[in-house]
Design a protein around this motif. Sequence first.
Motif, PDB file in Angstrom:
ATOM      1  N   LEU A 153      36.556  78.179  53.936  1.00  0.00           N
ATOM      2  CA  LEU A 153      36.938  77.307  54.904  1.00  0.00           C
ATOM      3  C   LEU A 153      37.731  76.400  54.324  1.00  0.00           C
ATOM      4  N   SER A 154      37.532  76.000  52.814  1.00  0.00           N
ATOM      5  CA  SER A 154      38.235  74.875  51.990  1.00  0.00           C
ATOM      6  C   SER A 154      39.400  75.310  51.456  1.00  0.00           C
ATOM      7  N   SER A 155      40.405  74.465  51.041  1.00  0.00           N
ATOM      8  CA  SER A 155      41.726  74.574  50.525  1.00  0.00           C
ATOM      9  C   SER A 155      41.579  75.600  49.191  1.00  0.00           C
ATOM     10  N   ALA A 156      40.338  75.163  48.404  1.00  0.00           N
ATOM     11  CA  ALA A 156      40.200  75.968  47.100  1.00  0.00           C
ATOM     12  C   ALA A 156      39.815  77.168  47.564  1.00  0.00           C
ATOM     13  N   GLY A 157      39.232  77.487  48.667  1.00  0.00           N
ATOM     14  CA  GLY A 157      38.672  78.816  48.886  1.00  0.00           C
ATOM     15  C   GLY A 157      39.776  79.680  49.618  1.00  0.00           C
ATOM     16  N   ILE A 158      40.522  78.935  50.467  1.00  0.00           N
ATOM     17  CA  ILE A 158      41.609  79.672  50.872  1.00  0.00           C
ATOM     18  C   ILE A 158      42.613  80.453  50.046  1.00  0.00           C
ATOM     19  N   GLU A 159      42.795  79.487  48.668  1.00  0.00           N
ATOM     20  CA  GLU A 159      43.864  79.910  47.671  1.00  0.00           C
ATOM     21  C   GLU A 159      43.069  80.959  46.821  1.00  0.00           C
ATOM     22  N   LYS A 160      41.791  80.972  46.476  1.00  0.00           N
ATOM     23  CA  LYS A 160      41.068  81.836  45.614  1.00  0.00           C
ATOM     24  C   LYS A 160      41.037  83.095  46.283  1.00  0.00           C
ATOM     25  N   LEU A 161      40.871  82.965  47.636  1.00  0.00           N
ATOM     26  CA  LEU A 161      40.343  84.202  48.731  1.00  0.00           C
ATOM     27  C   LEU A 161      41.687  85.043  49.349  1.00  0.00           C
TER      28      LEU A 161
END
Length: 329
Positions: A153-161
């Motif tokens: 749900l995080s911005s880092a996760g959205i970018e990575k996934l």
Amino acid sequence: MAPLTIETPHVAAEVLEQRNSLLDKFEKGSSQQPQVLRDADAAAYRKMRAEGTNGFVPPRFLPEAENITIRTRDEQEMKLRIVRPTSGKSHGCFLHFHAGSLVFGSAAGQDFYLARLANDLGLTAVSVDYRLAPEYPFPKSQEDSVDAALFALSSAGIEKLGGPLRLLVGESAGAYLAVRVALSLRDHHNVPVAHKLAGLICSYGTYDLSYTPSLLSHTRNIIVNRENLQLCTEAAFPKLSTMDRRDAKYSPLYADLRNMPPALFLCGTEDPFIDDNVFMASKWSLVGNHAELKLIPGAGHAFTLIPAGEVQNAGLSEIVKFAKALLLL
């Protein structure tokens, strides 16, 4: 109260006969395999399954699948297994929680199943390698799974996934974790899950750890049996009595289920957890959530995960149909 869709798809007599013959075949194979926590400790049992010894079939891996690591709340590294769609652009991701009674299994155990869902749904599959009992009893499995969701749900996760988190998906113990993650996000992390997530896909999960009638009366050994399911539950929730496990923080059937996303509860008619799914779908609906209950005639436990031809396709078709309808909303 929201409408509850309950469907047991009709199958021809000859198809049902074929499914029953397949169940007999699986039962014969299961009877020749060691039983976890009875014939082998958890570590030895996991090794047998991974190496394909003692009657087990080793998992097959996709070379294009990726592994990344994230940090858990207690500063441990946890692996996420990434399977991206190959038939088009990814429009987000779904978080997957693997089966295994919270005692065995891994994020790398079902690459081809995840690839099919990834391609059919146009989403990246992200499978969580949560820690297992008895070395790490509950709530470690839930905490790791929630940490994975918070990353997604995080911005880092959205970018990575490759996009936003859309679905929580799980089978057996993984379906249990999908529900627990949704509850924890709502109750402890102020995530409005009913609006943030498109839905949950929960296949043959367990939701009452004090055991439902269908489990207690189950006499067959098709992939799982009553004894090994109870042994695994006791290993994952040590020092708790059967009645203690009825607490809402352990058994989601007893939780406040309001303001949850739409959910599919999929189960075979020959599964020991059929009551769990009937009860859970009913309660999900009673408090105003959209729920669909699909009971597949002649299907046993783990039928969507095992290469079982027609009956596996029947279950996967229900998953894809439900998920696609949600993703179009």
